[in-house]
Design a protein around this motif. Structure first.
Motif, PDB file in Angstrom:
ATOM      1  N   LEU A 217       0.830  -1.209   0.000  1.00  0.00           N
ATOM      2  CA  LEU A 217       0.000   0.000   0.000  1.00  0.00           C
ATOM      3  C   LEU A 217       0.863   1.256   0.000  1.00  0.00           C
ATOM      4  O   LEU A 217       0.561   2.224  -0.693  1.00  0.00           O
ATOM      5  CB  LEU A 217      -0.937   0.009   1.209  1.00  0.00           C
ATOM      6  CG  LEU A 217      -2.132  -0.912   1.119  1.00  0.00           C
ATOM      7  CD1 LEU A 217      -2.823  -1.017   2.470  1.00  0.00           C
ATOM      8  CD2 LEU A 217      -3.105  -0.429   0.060  1.00  0.00           C
TER       9      LEU A 217
ATOM     10  N   SER B 260       0.549   3.682  -3.238  1.00  0.00           N
ATOM     11  CA  SER B 260      -0.181   4.942  -3.051  1.00  0.00           C
ATOM     12  C   SER B 260       0.721   6.114  -2.676  1.00  0.00           C
ATOM     13  O   SER B 260       0.242   7.222  -2.507  1.00  0.00           O
ATOM     14  CB  SER B 260      -1.252   4.780  -1.971  1.00  0.00           C
ATOM     15  OG  SER B 260      -0.652   4.574  -0.713  1.00  0.00           O
TER      16      SER B 260
ATOM     17  N   TRP C 218       0.808   4.187   5.505  1.00  0.00           N
ATOM     18  CA  TRP C 218      -0.287   3.363   6.004  1.00  0.00           C
ATOM     19  C   TRP C 218       0.179   2.712   7.301  1.00  0.00           C
ATOM     20  O   TRP C 218       1.121   1.937   7.305  1.00  0.00           O
ATOM     21  CB  TRP C 218      -0.633   2.265   4.998  1.00  0.00           C
ATOM     22  CG  TRP C 218      -1.247   2.774   3.752  1.00  0.00           C
ATOM     23  CD1 TRP C 218      -0.607   3.341   2.682  1.00  0.00           C
ATOM     24  CD2 TRP C 218      -2.631   2.773   3.428  1.00  0.00           C
ATOM     25  NE1 TRP C 218      -1.503   3.690   1.725  1.00  0.00           N
ATOM     26  CE2 TRP C 218      -2.756   3.352   2.151  1.00  0.00           C
ATOM     27  CE3 TRP C 218      -3.771   2.339   4.083  1.00  0.00           C
ATOM     28  CZ2 TRP C 218      -3.982   3.502   1.525  1.00  0.00           C
ATOM     29  CZ3 TRP C 218      -4.992   2.486   3.455  1.00  0.00           C
ATOM     30  CH2 TRP C 218      -5.093   3.067   2.195  1.00  0.00           C
TER      31      TRP C 218
ATOM     32  N   ALA D 198      -5.958   0.515  -2.350  1.00  0.00           N
ATOM     33  CA  ALA D 198      -5.339   1.818  -2.677  1.00  0.00           C
ATOM     34  C   ALA D 198      -6.131   2.623  -3.673  1.00  0.00           C
ATOM     35  O   ALA D 198      -7.042   2.349  -4.260  1.00  0.00           O
ATOM     36  CB  ALA D 198      -3.946   1.603  -3.230  1.00  0.00           C
TER      37      ALA D 198
END
Length: 93
Positions: free
Chosen positions: A33, A37, A41, A93
């Protein structure tokens, strides 16, 4: 006549222990992630999303599928390949 005071939401912190296999899989999802992105996270965010998704999707599982999941967790036979992790990260994402 005072000014109204805005109430802040109370957050509670919980502590939980994860099986090593689950923690490893969650960390893989977390890293995917972050890469996909370009943002941070936290592991707790990833865990909350995966848990919420599991609860939401649980309506679609039948009894035999729940039995397979239970046996896999009890016998610590959890194996998540990289493709599964990447696919999950892409969906989130």
């Amino acid at each position: 006549m005072g000014l109204p005071v805005k109430q802040e939401k109370q957050r509670s912190k919980k502590s939980m222990t994860l099986e090593k296999e689950l923690e490893s899989a969650l960390k893989k999802v977390q890293s995917q992630l972050i890469v996909s992105s370009d943002g941070y996270w936290s592991l707790s965010n990833v865990l909350n999303m995966v848990a919420a998704g599991g609860i939401y999707a649980s309506k679609k599982l039948d009894r035999s599928e729940w039995q397979k999941i239970r046996v896999a967790v009890e016998q610590k036979r959890l194996d998540f390949d990289d493709k599964t992790v990447r696919d999950l990260a892409k969906k989130i994402a």
